[in-house]
Design an enzyme around this catalytic site. Structure first.
Site, mmCIF file in Angstrom:
data_model
loop_
_atom_site.group_PDB
_atom_site.id
_atom_site.type_symbol
_atom_site.label_atom_id
_atom_site.label_comp_id
_atom_site.label_asym_id
_atom_site.label_seq_id
_atom_site.Cartn_x
_atom_site.Cartn_y
_atom_site.Cartn_z
ATOM 1 N N TYR A 171 0.849 -1.198 0.000
ATOM 2 C CA TYR A 171 0.000 0.000 0.000
ATOM 3 C C TYR A 171 0.893 1.259 0.000
ATOM 4 O O TYR A 171 1.846 1.348 0.773
ATOM 5 C CB TYR A 171 -0.908 -0.039 1.232
ATOM 6 C CG TYR A 171 -1.634 1.236 1.528
ATOM 7 C CD1 TYR A 171 -2.471 1.821 0.594
ATOM 8 C CD2 TYR A 171 -1.487 1.862 2.767
ATOM 9 C CE1 TYR A 171 -3.134 3.007 0.873
ATOM 10 C CE2 TYR A 171 -2.155 3.041 3.061
ATOM 11 C CZ TYR A 171 -2.977 3.607 2.104
ATOM 12 O OH TYR A 171 -3.632 4.770 2.389
ATOM 13 N N ASP A 192 0.222 -7.388 5.982
ATOM 14 C CA ASP A 192 -0.971 -6.550 5.943
ATOM 15 C C ASP A 192 -2.045 -7.361 5.213
ATOM 16 O O ASP A 192 -1.939 -7.624 4.011
ATOM 17 C CB ASP A 192 -0.649 -5.247 5.197
ATOM 18 C CG ASP A 192 -1.845 -4.281 5.152
ATOM 19 O OD1 ASP A 192 -2.992 -4.764 5.205
ATOM 20 O OD2 ASP A 192 -1.622 -3.067 5.032
HETATM 21 N N1 PLP Z 1 -3.351 -1.194 4.285
HETATM 22 C C1 PLP Z 1 -3.972 -1.268 3.111
HETATM 23 C C2 PLP Z 1 -3.788 -2.487 2.268
HETATM 24 C C3 PLP Z 1 -4.799 -0.229 2.669
HETATM 25 O O1 PLP Z 1 -5.419 -0.319 1.478
HETATM 26 C C4 PLP Z 1 -4.948 0.917 3.500
HETATM 27 C C5 PLP Z 1 -5.795 2.061 3.085
HETATM 28 O O2 PLP Z 1 -6.248 2.151 1.958
HETATM 29 C C6 PLP Z 1 -4.257 0.955 4.711
HETATM 30 C C7 PLP Z 1 -3.477 -0.113 5.080
HETATM 31 C C8 PLP Z 1 -4.344 2.162 5.612
HETATM 32 O O3 PLP Z 1 -5.547 2.144 6.313
HETATM 33 P P1 PLP Z 1 -6.279 3.467 6.871
HETATM 34 O O4 PLP Z 1 -6.744 4.231 5.683
HETATM 35 O O5 PLP Z 1 -7.350 2.908 7.738
HETATM 36 O O6 PLP Z 1 -5.253 4.236 7.641
#
Ligand code: PLP
Length: 391
Positions: A107, A180
């Site tokens: 991400y 993740d």
């Molecule tokens: N991890 C992934 C795979 C994501 O797609 C996102 C956000 O789009 C995040 C982490 C971050 O999450 P947040 O927007 O809740 O901070």
């Protein structure tokens, strides 16, 4: 790991009142506790165990307990966003000058956080690798590697890495291995069973599932790692999940398995439709037999998820026109809610990348990502059909 006698579908719905105390009012849904501070019986002593909201809150505790059950983990630590969960994890594990190996498809926000916090502030080095190729991962991880960070499938190209194989290499050098799992969710993929030390989630996406709460979660079977992230989260960063968001996420979780089944069924149908469309040059979806890692997806996932991306055989202007004419799909970033969203990565979710980086990452002007919702699939198909018919 928990040893629950119930299935995930039951655990997602069940409010376990057995804890007594704040739970013994006979509620069938968890109550929202808003108090930021709690009365003590005597200085430093309380029977209920609560002191101050940042260190513990009854509603948040119920959510964390439910997450441990759903994810089959020993401990859960929730945070104010997925990004807060990523920051708490990194700052608990990484020390100045450490070596980190990460999938080059992670991400974009995680990548920015790595660069700002770990590289610029802590002097760490991050090596981004094509983790679809295990030889590349193997060559990058050394005895000096402190952290290995993976995501599978990735965004927006839905590339996979072999979670167990990466786990073996990371474990051999004693690196902390983090996955993740936001895209796949615990319904379709369980990285702790494949060697991950920590799993992080943006609960903003599928776990809450209604696009109305930001949140993050860190899951682990390792108590010392859990203590470390809890400390970083509560004392250093302070980004705790609010009681109301804890409640919303608990509410969303009640339908989590049902929603995931529908997201996936709809995504599979749309992926097959797009794959046969003359104006679509290529479709990325792990459930399609021509996906380069379809066999790996079948092996390590229990389903292929709700995200599809596809390359149009069209110019940037034609792609823009398709995005503007969609009706059931809402043009917006994010994913995981009940409503279908459409994203143009080049100008939206991946717009932070410089043009050259974006092209190198395979994100072209004609790439579209859809986060498929739970609507009737015929309406989604008809919407795509009318949007693509002028190409
Ligand atoms: N991890 C992934 C795979 C994501 O797609 C996102 C956000 O789009 C995040 C982490 C971050 O999450 P947040 O927007 O809740 O901070």
């Amino acid at each position: 790991m928990t040893d629950s006698k119930y299935h995930l579908e039951t655990l997602a719905t069940r409010f376990d009142r057995a804890g007594g105390g704040v739970r013994n009012a006979g509620d069938v849904v968890p109550p929202i506790h808003l108090s930021t501070t709690h009365e003590m019986r005597s200085p430093g002593e309380s029977d209920h165990g609560y002191k101050y909201n940042r260190f513990g809150n009854p509603t948040r505790d119920i959510l964390e307990e439910r997450l441990t059950k759903i994810c089959d983990a020993e401990r859960a630590v929730t945070c104010a966003s997925g990004t807060a969960a990523i920051a708490a994890t990194c700052l608990s594990v990484v020390e100045a000058g450490d070596h980190i190996v990460a999938f080059d498809g992670i991400y974009g926000g995680t990548r920015l956080l790595f660069e700002d916090l770990l590289v610029d502030s802590l002097g760490a080095t991050v090596e981004y690798v094509d983790a679809t190729d295990m030889d590349t991962v193997d060559a990058a991880i050394t005895d000096e590697t402190a952290l290995v960070w993976m995501e599978s499938p990735t965004n927006p190209l839905l590339r996979l890495c072999d979670l167990a194989a990466v786990g073996e290499i990371a474990t051999a050098v004693d690196a902390t291995y983090v996955v993740d799992n936001t895209f796949a969710t615990p319904y379709f993929q369980r990285p702790l069973e494949r060697g991950a030390d920590i799993v992080v989630h943006s609960t903003t996406k599928y776990l809450n599932g209604h696009s109305d709460s930001m949140g993050g979660a860190i899951l682990t079977d390792d108590h010392s790692l859990a203590d470390a992230v809890e400390h970083t989260q509560s004392y250093d960063l302070g980004g705790t999940l609010a009681p109301f968001d804890s409640y919303l996420t608990l509410r969303g979780l009640r339908t989590f398995p049902l929603r995931m089944d529908r997201h996936e069924a709809n995504a599979g149908e749309l992926a097959r439709y797009l794959d046969g469309h003359p104006s679509v040059a290529h479709v990325n979806y792990p459930g399609l037999p021509h996906h380069p890692q379809h066999d790996l997806a079948r092996e390590q996932m229990d389903g292929f998820g709700g995200i599809v991306s596809f390359e149009l055989d069209a110019t940037a202007a034609e792609t823009r026109a398709v995005l503007e004419v969609l009706d059931v799909f809402t043009l917006a970033v994010s994913l995981g809610g009940t409503e279908s969203l459409v994203d143009h990565p080049a100008t939206m979710s991946a717009s932070y990348l410089a043009d050259a980086e974006r092209e190198a990452a395979g994100i072209s002007d004609s790439l579209i990502r859809i986060a498929v919702g739970v609507e009737h699939v015929d309406d989604l198909l008809a919407d795509l059909d009318q949007a693509l018919e002028n190409l």
